[in-house]
Design an enzyme around this catalytic site. Structure first.
Site, PDB file in Angstrom:
ATOM      1  N   HIS A  12     -29.940   0.426   1.958  1.00 42.52           N
ATOM      2  CA  HIS A  12     -29.746   1.798   2.455  1.00 42.52           C
ATOM      3  C   HIS A  12     -30.991   2.352   3.147  1.00 42.52           C
ATOM      4  CE1 HIS A  12     -30.972   3.047  -1.900  1.00 42.52           C
ATOM      5  NE2 HIS A  12     -32.030   3.093  -1.125  1.00 42.52           N
ATOM      6  N   GLU A 241     -34.184  -1.072  -7.152  1.00 44.71           N
ATOM      7  CA  GLU A 241     -32.895  -0.448  -6.806  1.00 44.71           C
ATOM      8  C   GLU A 241     -31.728  -1.427  -6.926  1.00 44.71           C
ATOM      9  OE1 GLU A 241     -34.205   2.789  -3.372  1.00 44.71           O
ATOM     10  OE2 GLU A 241     -33.489   0.828  -2.758  1.00 44.71           O
TER      11      GLU A 241
END
Ligand code: DHB
Ligand code: FE
Length: 284
Positions: A12, A241
């Site tokens: 992202h 993440e």
């Protein structure tokens, strides 16, 4: 009951959003990354999910360090685009699915997970960028409703990778028990390897990233049994993440089929990947 159509994984990195905003997709720096996203977008177009359950981490935009939920579930019918410092990006707000959000919250509590329930929250690049990569940029409305799940990776103590994988199994139970015939896709965002700060700023680990993309399909227990420190050591402090992808994987069957896998390094300071999985038992 709702239908689980598959699982998606995607980086992202905010500069992907900037590249989309500025139309830089065919420039030499960006072409190798954008050339690999077409099959992911085609898969989504063919599957036409009604709901995307998106597991991601906020980056200090929805929650600041004074109050960070470990797990939080969106139970709203609308999610506004967060302003990350340059004004909100030119994307429509996301329609939510409060009914599924509440059903998910109920199911999680019944499984001894106790999420924060969010009835109003803005969503940052952790959600915006993967949604645009898979669905394209809509002129007015997104063709899918979003149920965001936020997992804390910005402030210690962050949840265990094994806990994220187990969370995915509870998410699956919620999907399987949701009345109606909604087609649901599960999306995990973040990673792959990157470290944006400290002595190892700029660290990437392409070999580990490629292994992760293979292992998340064929040996997720291996990735779920790693420690949080392992994730920081192998993938970098922000590469941690990747535990978001374990939630997605935990919602799928043990046996999956890899429909698409793409990797490129670097985008900004990050190894970037896209993955499309289906349950192996799913009728083609
Ligand atoms: C970058 C990557 C991220 O995952 C993020 O949240 C912010 C920045 C980067 O590589 O620039
Ligand atoms: Fe991030």
């Amino acid at each position: 009951m709702a239908i689980l159509v598959g699982g998606l994984g995607c980086s992202h990195v905010p500069s992907i959003g900037a590249a989309l905003d500025k139309g830089l997709m065919q420039t030499p720096d960006w072409k190798p990354f954008f050339d690999g996203i077409g099959p992911g977008r085609d898969w989504v177009a063919a599957q036409r999910p009604d709901i995307a359950v998106a597991i991601f981490n906020d980056h200090g935009n929805a929650f600041f360090l004074d109050r960070v939920p470990t797990f939080a579930v969106g139970c709203a019918d609308r999610y506004e685009i967060a302003d990350e410092g340059w004004g909100p990006r030119p994307l429509p707000a996301f329609d939510g699915d409060a009914a599924f959000g509440w059903h998910l919250a109920d199911t999680l509590v019944a499984n001894s997970f106790d999420p924060t329930v969010l009835q109003e929250v803005e969503v940052d690049h952790g959600l915006q960028v993967p949604m645009e990569l898979f669905w394209g940029r809509p002129a007015a409305r997104w063709p899918v409703r979003v149920v965001p799940i936020f997992v804390n990776v910005i402030q210690q103590p962050t949840p265990l990778p094994s806990r994220c994988y187990a969370f995915g199994a509870a998410l699956r139970q919620a999907i399987d028990s949701f009345p109606g015939d909604a087609r649901i896709v599960v999306l995990g965002t973040g990673g792959l390897s990157h470290q944006l700060q400290g002595a190892r700023a700029g660290f990437v680990n392409p070999a580990a990233d490629r292994a992760f993309l293979a292992d998340i399909a064929r040996d997720p227990e291996k990735l779920a049994s790693m420690s949080r420190e392992d994730y920081v050591r192998v993938f970098g402090s922000e590469g941690a993440e990747l535990i978001m992808w374990l939630v997605m994987r935990g919602a799928l069957d043990r046996a999956v089929r890899v429909c698409h896998s793409h990797y490129f390094v670097p985008a900004s300071m990050t190894g970037v990947g896209m993955l499309v999985l289906e349950n192996a038992a799913k009728a083609i």
